[in-house]
Write an enzyme that holds these catalytic residues in place. Structure first.
Site, mmCIF file in Angstrom:
data_model
loop_
_atom_site.group_PDB
_atom_site.id
_atom_site.type_symbol
_atom_site.label_atom_id
_atom_site.label_comp_id
_atom_site.label_asym_id
_atom_site.label_seq_id
_atom_site.Cartn_x
_atom_site.Cartn_y
_atom_site.Cartn_z
ATOM 1 N N LYS A 26 -13.570 -29.485 22.716
ATOM 2 C CA LYS A 26 -12.455 -30.429 23.138
ATOM 3 C C LYS A 26 -12.633 -31.345 24.405
ATOM 4 O O LYS A 26 -12.288 -32.384 24.317
ATOM 5 C CB LYS A 26 -11.223 -29.461 23.443
ATOM 6 C CG LYS A 26 -9.801 -30.346 23.756
ATOM 7 C CD LYS A 26 -8.825 -29.311 24.291
ATOM 8 C CE LYS A 26 -9.170 -29.041 25.657
ATOM 9 N NZ LYS A 26 -8.290 -28.566 26.603
ATOM 10 N N ARG A 31 -13.182 -36.995 26.215
ATOM 11 C CA ARG A 31 -13.695 -37.957 27.079
ATOM 12 C C ARG A 31 -14.430 -39.064 26.191
ATOM 13 O O ARG A 31 -14.169 -40.210 26.513
ATOM 14 C CB ARG A 31 -14.574 -37.216 27.972
ATOM 15 C CG ARG A 31 -14.056 -36.685 29.032
ATOM 16 C CD ARG A 31 -14.934 -35.501 29.430
ATOM 17 N NE ARG A 31 -14.535 -34.912 30.837
ATOM 18 C CZ ARG A 31 -13.648 -33.745 31.047
ATOM 19 N NH1 ARG A 31 -13.277 -33.285 29.741
ATOM 20 N NH2 ARG A 31 -13.377 -33.343 31.982
ATOM 21 N N ARG A 125 4.032 -29.529 33.129
ATOM 22 C CA ARG A 125 2.658 -29.590 33.737
ATOM 23 C C ARG A 125 2.553 -30.696 34.732
ATOM 24 O O ARG A 125 2.959 -31.925 34.480
ATOM 25 C CB ARG A 125 1.757 -29.515 32.678
ATOM 26 C CG ARG A 125 1.722 -28.334 31.763
ATOM 27 C CD ARG A 125 0.463 -28.578 30.486
ATOM 28 N NE ARG A 125 -0.740 -28.278 31.106
ATOM 29 C CZ ARG A 125 -1.466 -28.596 30.380
ATOM 30 N NH1 ARG A 125 -1.540 -28.668 28.992
ATOM 31 N NH2 ARG A 125 -2.965 -28.453 30.990
ATOM 32 N N GLN A 172 -9.060 -32.573 36.053
ATOM 33 C CA GLN A 172 -8.688 -33.669 35.248
ATOM 34 C C GLN A 172 -8.193 -34.923 35.799
ATOM 35 O O GLN A 172 -8.269 -36.054 35.585
ATOM 36 C CB GLN A 172 -7.640 -33.120 34.155
ATOM 37 C CG GLN A 172 -8.432 -32.143 33.076
ATOM 38 C CD GLN A 172 -7.109 -31.666 32.350
ATOM 39 O OE1 GLN A 172 -5.975 -32.101 32.299
ATOM 40 N NE2 GLN A 172 -7.564 -30.599 31.525
ATOM 41 N N ASP A 297 -11.255 -21.917 31.588
ATOM 42 C CA ASP A 297 -10.858 -21.719 30.086
ATOM 43 C C ASP A 297 -11.469 -20.372 29.603
ATOM 44 O O ASP A 297 -10.928 -20.014 28.637
ATOM 45 C CB ASP A 297 -11.260 -23.042 29.357
ATOM 46 C CG ASP A 297 -10.235 -23.904 29.667
ATOM 47 O OD1 ASP A 297 -9.107 -23.726 30.118
ATOM 48 O OD2 ASP A 297 -10.570 -25.444 28.883
ATOM 49 N N ASN A 320 -5.230 -22.283 39.316
ATOM 50 C CA ASN A 320 -4.894 -23.231 38.345
ATOM 51 C C ASN A 320 -4.502 -22.766 37.068
ATOM 52 O O ASN A 320 -3.853 -23.652 36.112
ATOM 53 C CB ASN A 320 -6.208 -24.287 38.377
ATOM 54 C CG ASN A 320 -6.057 -25.368 39.336
ATOM 55 O OD1 ASN A 320 -5.177 -25.610 40.145
ATOM 56 N ND2 ASN A 320 -7.207 -25.950 39.683
ATOM 57 N N LYS A 400 -4.206 -26.122 18.347
ATOM 58 C CA LYS A 400 -4.648 -27.270 19.536
ATOM 59 C C LYS A 400 -5.952 -27.429 19.844
ATOM 60 O O LYS A 400 -6.339 -28.487 20.096
ATOM 61 C CB LYS A 400 -3.805 -26.482 20.874
ATOM 62 C CG LYS A 400 -3.682 -27.525 21.841
ATOM 63 C CD LYS A 400 -2.851 -26.954 23.089
ATOM 64 C CE LYS A 400 -2.598 -27.700 24.101
ATOM 65 N NZ LYS A 400 -3.796 -28.274 24.858
#
Length: 418
Positions: A26, A31, A125, A172, A297, A320, A400
């Site tokens: 992802k 990107r 967010r 990000q 993640d 985070n 997602k």
């Protein structure tokens, strides 16, 4: 919103053996879509992820005049003039953090009024630090709540100059500034401040993708880069499998003492979450302290695996996670405690999993609230491989990033009940 369905993974009584090909990354797909849209010409992106997050990115590009074709289920062909048109409507990006942050910065390089928005979760967010950085660069941009929606009045390009942003914040934001910088009116320097640089591996992914599309980026010390205003060149670009998706399969293999072939060696990944493979390989003797700052993640996977470890595990460097698709620290703690009271404890922004390997083979009555977070759904499916009675709320939220997740488990012989 999706209906609140539930899914139960039935425990397995044998090692999981088979071959599963994880979907494309992802992080790299979004990107590459952005950079292909910024480049003049036609780019072919192979090995790409087709999911909710990449769909909203590709649809946003289409709304701005970029042609995005999908000849098969893992390829995007992107044809762009290099100039985007302001659409009549807001760019709706669901709960895709990458698409939202990356586009917010990139839109400053074009003429017109743009609005970047998302769903009810994305509207919680934060994006304020990126907005503040863009404002310091002279961009007319606002997000009154500190979260989307974001209004951008593009003036045809970022001004040349130097911008500083806290390296402890989301990578990000930094990636967004770096990628936008190549399309500015002059060289842009992006410098990180703060005591630590979070998720440095994701910045490396960004820099590699930028260079593949022709950008000139020069490192200035350990925490600053100079991006020349070269723009981007269309190119053919291959996307590796998603390392975060791979962590669920590595963990399923470890939990069941199986043998799952992903078609790619763990050391072949460039994504930082692949670091988790070494920790998973140490199961059931995972270390007592795990620093998740460079593989955030992967933490949901590791946290559920830690429930079956031989010793407690403290996860640090994961603050985070509170501002991801949901507050993942609380979601993990609550989910683990639904399985067994006291199985997890929050201490500040640390998560302690107390570990209880005797849970394997037991039956519980646990409803896991995923908060429609794909990673919470996928990681708690792992617990269901060893414990009966774990019901996962909103299982289809996995679309997602990994729409084929439940099918992948089924291909290995895992049964589920809906």
């Amino acid at each position: 919103m999706r209906p609140q369905a539930t899914l139960t993974v039935l425990p397995v009584e044998r090692p999981l053996v088979g071959r599963v090909s994880p979907p494309g990354s992802k992080s790299i797909t979004n990107r590459a879509l952005l950079l292909a849209g910024l480049a003049k010409g036609t780019s072919r992106l192979t090995g790409a992820l087709k999911s909710d997050d990449t769909r909203v990115m590709s649809e946003a590009l289409r709304l701005m005049g970029v042609q995005v074709d999908e000849p098969d289920d893992s390829t995007f062909v992107v044809t762009s003039s290099g100039h985007w048109q302001a659409p009549q409507q807001a760019l709706f990006l669901g709960n895709a953090g990458t698409a939202t942050r990356f586009l917010t910065a990139a839109l400053a390089n074009f003429e017109g009024d743009f609005v970047v928005d998302g769903d009810e979760y994305m509207r919680k967010r934060p994006i304020g630090p990126l907005v503040d950085a863009l404002q310091r660069m002279g961009v007319e941009v606002s997000a009154p709540s500190g979260c989307p929606p974001v209004a951008i009045k593009g003036k045809g390009g970022l001004e040349a100059g130097r911008i500083e942003i806290d390296g402890n914040l989301s990578s990000q934001y930094v990636s967004a500034l770096l990628m936008a910088g190549a399309c500015g009116k002059g060289p842009v320097e992006v410098a990180l401040t703060g005591s630590e640089i979070g998720a440095r591996g994701y910045l490396d992914l960004t820099l590699a993708a930028m260079r593949a599309f022709g950008a000139e980026v020069q490192a200035i010390g350990d925490a600053a880069w100079k991006v020349s205003a070269t723009g981007y060149r269309a190119t053919d670009f291959h996307i590796e499998p998603d390392a975060s998706a791979a962590t669920y399969l590595w963990a399923a293999q470890a939990l069941t003492e199986g043998a799952i072939d992903l078609g790619v060696a763990s050391n072949a990944f460039t994504q930082p979450d692949a670091l988790a493979s070494q920790i998973i390989a140490s199961f059931p003797n995972m270390p007592a302290v795990i620093d998740g700052s460079q593989m955030q993640d992967a933490i949901p996977t590791l946290a559920v695996l830690a429930a079956f470890n031989r010793q407690p595990v403290r996860f640090v460097g994961i603050a985070n996670l509170r501002v991801k698709e949901c507050d993942r620290i609380s979601a993990l703690s609550n989910g683990l405690c639904a399985i067994a009271p006291g199985l997890a404890v929050e201490e500040g922004d640390d998560l302690i999993v107390t570990a209880n390997p005797t849970l394997a083979g037991t039956t519980v009555d646990a409803l896991i609230d995923t908060h429609s977070d794909h990673r919470i759904a996928m990681c708690f499916a792992l617990a269901g491989l060893k414990i009966a009675g774990i019901r996962i709320l909103d299982p289809d939220c996995v679309a997602k990033t990994y729409p084929g997740y439940w099918d992948a488990l089924a291909s290995l012989g895992v049964s589920v009940q809906r």
